[in-house]
Design a protein around this motif. Structure first.
Motif, PDB file in Angstrom:
ATOM      1  N   PRO A 237       0.847  -1.240   0.088  1.00  0.00           N
ATOM      2  CA  PRO A 237      -0.036  -0.049  -0.060  1.00  0.00           C
ATOM      3  C   PRO A 237       0.670   1.330  -0.041  1.00  0.00           C
ATOM      4  CG  PRO A 237      -0.805  -1.637   1.438  1.00  0.00           C
ATOM      5  CD  PRO A 237       0.338  -2.075   1.204  1.00  0.00           C
ATOM      6  N   GLY A 238       0.412   2.235  -0.920  1.00  0.00           N
ATOM      7  CA  GLY A 238       1.133   3.388  -0.896  1.00  0.00           C
ATOM      8  C   GLY A 238       2.272   3.357  -1.908  1.00  0.00           C
ATOM      9  N   VAL A 239       2.717   2.387  -2.368  1.00  0.00           N
ATOM     10  CA  VAL A 239       4.037   2.537  -3.141  1.00  0.00           C
ATOM     11  C   VAL A 239       3.919   3.202  -4.458  1.00  0.00           C
ATOM     12  CG1 VAL A 239       5.248   0.829  -4.706  1.00  0.00           C
ATOM     13  CG2 VAL A 239       5.111   0.332  -2.299  1.00  0.00           C
ATOM     14  N   VAL A 240       4.913   3.680  -4.813  1.00  0.00           N
ATOM     15  CA  VAL A 240       5.214   4.299  -6.193  1.00  0.00           C
ATOM     16  C   VAL A 240       6.204   3.643  -7.039  1.00  0.00           C
ATOM     17  CG1 VAL A 240       5.831   6.365  -7.703  1.00  0.00           C
ATOM     18  CG2 VAL A 240       4.432   6.657  -5.404  1.00  0.00           C
ATOM     19  N   VAL A 241       5.861   2.789  -8.113  1.00  0.00           N
ATOM     20  CA  VAL A 241       6.600   2.127  -8.932  1.00  0.00           C
ATOM     21  C   VAL A 241       7.430   2.937 -10.048  1.00  0.00           C
ATOM     22  CG1 VAL A 241       6.737   0.222 -10.462  1.00  0.00           C
ATOM     23  CG2 VAL A 241       5.293   0.112  -8.509  1.00  0.00           C
ATOM     24  N   LEU A 242       8.782   2.769 -10.066  1.00  0.00           N
ATOM     25  CA  LEU A 242       9.159   3.504 -11.273  1.00  0.00           C
ATOM     26  C   LEU A 242       9.514   2.524 -12.615  1.00  0.00           C
ATOM     27  CD1 LEU A 242      11.142   5.857 -12.484  1.00  0.00           C
ATOM     28  CD2 LEU A 242      12.810   4.931 -11.206  1.00  0.00           C
ATOM     29  N   SER A 243       9.103   2.593 -13.768  1.00  0.00           N
ATOM     30  CA  SER A 243       9.406   2.000 -14.838  1.00  0.00           C
ATOM     31  C   SER A 243      10.005   3.028 -15.762  1.00  0.00           C
ATOM     32  CB  SER A 243       8.239   1.192 -15.343  1.00  0.00           C
ATOM     33  OG  SER A 243       8.121   0.050 -14.313  1.00  0.00           O
ATOM     34  N   HIS A 244      10.461   2.729 -17.060  1.00  0.00           N
ATOM     35  CA  HIS A 244      10.846   3.382 -18.195  1.00  0.00           C
ATOM     36  C   HIS A 244      10.052   3.011 -19.532  1.00  0.00           C
ATOM     37  CE1 HIS A 244      13.868   4.131 -15.136  1.00  0.00           C
ATOM     38  NE2 HIS A 244      14.140   5.183 -15.505  1.00  0.00           N
ATOM     39  N   ASP A 245       9.668   4.241 -20.225  1.00  0.00           N
ATOM     40  CA  ASP A 245       9.130   3.720 -21.568  1.00  0.00           C
ATOM     41  C   ASP A 245      10.100   4.196 -22.727  1.00  0.00           C
ATOM     42  OD1 ASP A 245       8.221   6.261 -20.726  1.00  0.00           O
ATOM     43  OD2 ASP A 245       6.612   6.374 -22.156  1.00  0.00           O
ATOM     44  N   ALA A 246      11.276   4.713 -22.386  1.00  0.00           N
ATOM     45  CA  ALA A 246      12.157   5.446 -23.196  1.00  0.00           C
ATOM     46  C   ALA A 246      13.535   5.323 -22.710  1.00  0.00           C
ATOM     47  CB  ALA A 246      11.594   6.713 -23.867  1.00  0.00           C
ATOM     48  N   GLY A 247      14.638   5.855 -23.475  1.00  0.00           N
ATOM     49  CA  GLY A 247      15.757   5.837 -22.815  1.00  0.00           C
ATOM     50  C   GLY A 247      16.683   4.782 -23.195  1.00  0.00           C
ATOM     51  N   GLY A 248      16.328   4.033 -24.220  1.00  0.00           N
ATOM     52  CA  GLY A 248      16.743   2.646 -24.457  1.00  0.00           C
ATOM     53  C   GLY A 248      15.701   1.682 -24.757  1.00  0.00           C
ATOM     54  N   ASP A 249      16.201   0.518 -25.105  1.00  0.00           N
ATOM     55  CA  ASP A 249      15.466  -0.681 -25.372  1.00  0.00           C
ATOM     56  C   ASP A 249      14.821  -0.996 -24.206  1.00  0.00           C
ATOM     57  OD1 ASP A 249      14.222  -3.067 -26.171  1.00  0.00           O
ATOM     58  OD2 ASP A 249      16.061  -4.149 -26.776  1.00  0.00           O
ATOM     59  N   ARG A 250      13.294  -0.786 -24.393  1.00  0.00           N
ATOM     60  CA  ARG A 250      12.199  -0.994 -23.173  1.00  0.00           C
ATOM     61  C   ARG A 250      11.247  -1.930 -23.803  1.00  0.00           C
ATOM     62  NH1 ARG A 250      15.555   0.609 -20.903  1.00  0.00           N
ATOM     63  NH2 ARG A 250      16.009   2.839 -20.436  1.00  0.00           N
ATOM     64  N   SER A 251      11.717  -3.005 -24.503  1.00  0.00           N
ATOM     65  CA  SER A 251      10.922  -4.122 -24.825  1.00  0.00           C
ATOM     66  C   SER A 251      10.589  -5.099 -23.690  1.00  0.00           C
ATOM     67  CB  SER A 251      11.644  -5.087 -25.962  1.00  0.00           C
ATOM     68  OG  SER A 251      12.846  -5.308 -25.741  1.00  0.00           O
TER      69      SER A 251
END
Length: 279
Positions: A237-251
């Protein structure tokens, strides 16, 4: 600057900035017992959880720039000393965030997966990417996602002077307003490297600073299963998840979200976005 060179420069900076980002954000958790202003600004809004796609223009922000009244001054905010790491509130609520885009190769697939499950997220965009992919920001507005400011060129802010930081932030807010329909109310420092100028300038521009709780480290391209495990094991609960949709190969990121998003929903998590302030 070619995009491949930009991605290489970002990756080189990551190693030196990671420790600084961790030190600047470690342990800075907003609990329900925190100050009232913090609770108000980050109170989550439950996104639709039904497993069907959102209808066209269901969340479109109106009016678009150029068709409404003159732009009002940004909402005055208190200058924070630390970024927000968590969202407050009751229940099993989490926030999904994606950095460095939009990218025409990967962002549409992430948006498709979010739409398939009726989930909204936050996208912290870079101005140099946004200006070339405005249609993706318009789609984010249509589908109810929140767009935040991640600077123009993704620099290490602690290596810039105040004027350079302001330019990075203002130019990005301008292109977001043009494509998304309103100026951003959230800001994230590249590499998690915050300084006093970034906090002050962000507040002056009406933006709250948001960091993250769970880093998927997908920028390392560790493998789809590793990214999935990091999200699922870090869920709380309350977590903020960091991912990326750019900046390199994001497959790998694209494949991973197709696995961990249904898992979070089936586990009873409500994936939310922060409530927008009146503008």
């Amino acid at each position: 600057m070619q995009k491949d060179q930009l991605f290489t420069r970002r990756r080189a900076l990551l190693a030196g900035a990671a420790a600084l980002g961790a030190a600047g954000t470690a342990g800075l958790i907003l609990a329900d017992s925190g100050e009232e202003a913090a609770r108000t600004s980050v109170a989550p809004v439950a996104g639709p959880q039904a497993r069907q796609a959102l209808g066209p223009s269901a969340f479109r922000l109106q009016p678009l720039t150029g068709y409404g009244p003159p732009r009002a001054a940004p909402h005055r905010l208190k200058v924070r000393d630390e970024p927000i790491l968590r969202v407050s509130g009751t229940g099993r609520r989490m926030v999904l965030t994606f950095d460095d885009g939009p990218n025409p190769l990967y962002t549409p697939h992430i948006l498709d997966t979010l739409a398939e499950h009726g989930v909204r997220a936050m996208f912290f965009v870079c101005g140099e990417m946004a200006v070339e992919n405005k249609e993706l920001l318009a789609r984010m507005a249509d589908e109810g996602h929140v767009v935040g400011n991640h600077t123009w060129t993704h620099p290490l802010l602690t290596a810039l002077d105040r004027g350079e930081i302001r330019s990075e932030m203002e130019r990005t807010s301008d292109v977001i307003e043009d494509a998304y329909g309103e100026r951003p109310q959230w800001f994230r420092a590249p590499y998690g490297a915050w300084n006093r100028a970034a906090f002050q300038l962000g507040a002056d521009m009406g933006m709250e600073p948001m960091a993250w709780t769970v880093d998927t480290t997908d920028w390392e391209e560790p493998g789809t299963s590793t990214i999935v495990d990091r999200v699922e094991s870090g869920a709380a609960p309350g977590v903020v998840v960091l991912s990326h949709d750019a900046g390199g190969d994001r497959s790998q990121t694209v494949r991973a979200i197709r696995e961990w998003l249904p898992y979070l929903l089936d586990s009873g998590y409500h994936l939310t976005v922060p409530r927008r302030r009146p503008v």
